[in-house]
Motif scaffolding. Structure first.
Motif, PDB file in Angstrom:
ATOM      1  N   LEU A 122       0.698  -1.172   0.163  1.00 29.28           N
ATOM      2  CA  LEU A 122      -0.086  -0.160   0.118  1.00 29.28           C
ATOM      3  C   LEU A 122       1.054   1.511   0.118  1.00 29.28           C
ATOM      4  N   LYS A 123       1.909   1.380   0.691  1.00 29.92           N
ATOM      5  CA  LYS A 123       3.155   2.461   0.551  1.00 29.92           C
ATOM      6  C   LYS A 123       3.368   2.302  -0.285  1.00 29.92           C
ATOM      7  N   LYS A 124       3.679   1.452  -1.258  1.00 28.16           N
ATOM      8  CA  LYS A 124       4.097   1.609  -2.804  1.00 28.16           C
ATOM      9  C   LYS A 124       4.021   2.035  -3.827  1.00 28.16           C
ATOM     10  N   LEU A 125       2.527   2.598  -3.083  1.00 30.81           N
ATOM     11  CA  LEU A 125       0.704   2.932  -4.240  1.00 30.81           C
ATOM     12  C   LEU A 125       0.662   4.112  -3.879  1.00 30.81           C
ATOM     13  N   GLY A 126       1.572   4.692  -2.982  1.00 27.99           N
ATOM     14  CA  GLY A 126       1.566   5.823  -2.324  1.00 27.99           C
ATOM     15  C   GLY A 126       0.023   6.219  -1.351  1.00 27.99           C
ATOM     16  N   ILE A 127      -0.036   5.716  -0.831  1.00 31.01           N
ATOM     17  CA  ILE A 127      -0.601   5.544   1.235  1.00 31.01           C
ATOM     18  C   ILE A 127       0.407   6.501   1.834  1.00 31.01           C
ATOM     19  N   PRO A 128       0.185   7.388   2.427  1.00 29.58           N
ATOM     20  CA  PRO A 128       1.528   8.199   3.767  1.00 29.58           C
ATOM     21  C   PRO A 128       1.016   7.236   4.678  1.00 29.58           C
ATOM     22  N   ALA A 129       2.081   6.237   5.589  1.00 26.05           N
ATOM     23  CA  ALA A 129       1.777   6.026   6.573  1.00 26.05           C
ATOM     24  C   ALA A 129       0.643   6.408   7.759  1.00 26.05           C
ATOM     25  N   ARG A 184      -3.836 -12.862  11.741  1.00 22.37           N
ATOM     26  CA  ARG A 184      -5.447 -11.778  10.818  1.00 22.37           C
ATOM     27  C   ARG A 184      -4.750 -10.716  10.980  1.00 22.37           C
ATOM     28  N   ASN A 185      -4.278 -10.082  10.526  1.00 21.91           N
ATOM     29  CA  ASN A 185      -4.049  -8.641  10.411  1.00 21.91           C
ATOM     30  C   ASN A 185      -5.536  -7.722  10.009  1.00 21.91           C
ATOM     31  N   ALA A 186      -6.168  -6.994  10.574  1.00 25.16           N
ATOM     32  CA  ALA A 186      -6.530  -6.075   9.656  1.00 25.16           C
ATOM     33  C   ALA A 186      -6.823  -4.722   9.380  1.00 25.16           C
ATOM     34  N   ILE A 187      -6.343  -4.160   9.164  1.00 26.33           N
ATOM     35  CA  ILE A 187      -5.733  -2.636   8.491  1.00 26.33           C
ATOM     36  C   ILE A 187      -7.208  -2.296   8.021  1.00 26.33           C
ATOM     37  N   GLN A 188      -7.044  -0.797   8.589  1.00 25.64           N
ATOM     38  CA  GLN A 188      -7.910   0.219   8.034  1.00 25.64           C
ATOM     39  C   GLN A 188      -6.965   1.754   7.220  1.00 25.64           C
ATOM     40  N   ILE A 189      -7.714   2.202   5.905  1.00 29.23           N
ATOM     41  CA  ILE A 189      -6.534   2.964   5.190  1.00 29.23           C
ATOM     42  C   ILE A 189      -7.632   4.030   4.706  1.00 29.23           C
ATOM     43  N   GLU A 190      -7.156   4.962   4.796  1.00 26.36           N
ATOM     44  CA  GLU A 190      -7.615   6.596   4.430  1.00 26.36           C
ATOM     45  C   GLU A 190      -7.558   6.385   3.105  1.00 26.36           C
TER      46      GLU A 190
END
Length: 162
Positions: free
Chosen positions: A1-8, A38-44
């Motif tokens: 996701l970071k490689k696609l430009g999503i900041p930390a 299982r790892n659940a993440i939220q992406i804004e």
């Protein structure tokens, strides 16, 4: 996701669990077969056009569940002000009609109260995303739909008898 430009700062862990898994189908009884993580993440995401790409990237990297896609406006102040204006106009018109139907006219404003709320559209849930990817579509389509800003206004007016 970071490689696609999503900041930390726009990524957040929502849950992490590791649990032992067992096979109960064998005659021996319970047989340990390994661990399930299982790892659940939220992406804004601020660019709606990126959402489908991010869903596809997650699925390509082994995600087995995608869900809870929701849309929210980052700035609703102009829409909120317009909603308040229209709500006050509507409540005054209704009060005028009621006062006239009761044989009088509308008096002055005594009290005006508002309760703001915001509703966002939900795009789709996980099974749809998974089936789209499996069916071979190039990119999971995402449509934000209409975002709705609503306010609740209540007012008390005086009543003038004729």
């Amino acid at each position: 996701l970071k490689k696609l430009g999503i900041p930390a700062a726009q990524l957040r862990t929502q849950g992490l669990s590791i649990a032992a898994e067992y096979d109960y189908s064998r005659e021996v009884g319970r047989q340990f077969i390994g661990y399930a993580a299982r790892n659940a993440i939220q992406i804004e995401v601020r660019d709606i056009a990126m959402v489908g790409t991010l869903v596809d990237a997650g699925l390509a990297k082994g995600a087995t569940n995608v869900g809870g896609v929701r849309f929210f406006a980052s700035n609703i102040s102009v829409a909120r002000r317009e909603a308040l204006k229209r709500a006050v106009e509507r409540v005054r018109a209704d009060a005028t009609l009621m006062a006239e139907a009761a044989g009088g006219s509308l008096g002055g404003l005594i009290e005006l109260i508002h309760s703001p709320s915001f509703e966002g559209a939900v795009a789709y849930d996980a099974p749809v995303a998974m089936s789209m990817k499996v069916s071979g579509q190039e990119r999971t389509p995402i449509e934000a739909g209409m975002l709705k800003v609503s306010v609740s206004v209540s007012a008390r007016f005086g009543f003038l008898s004729k």
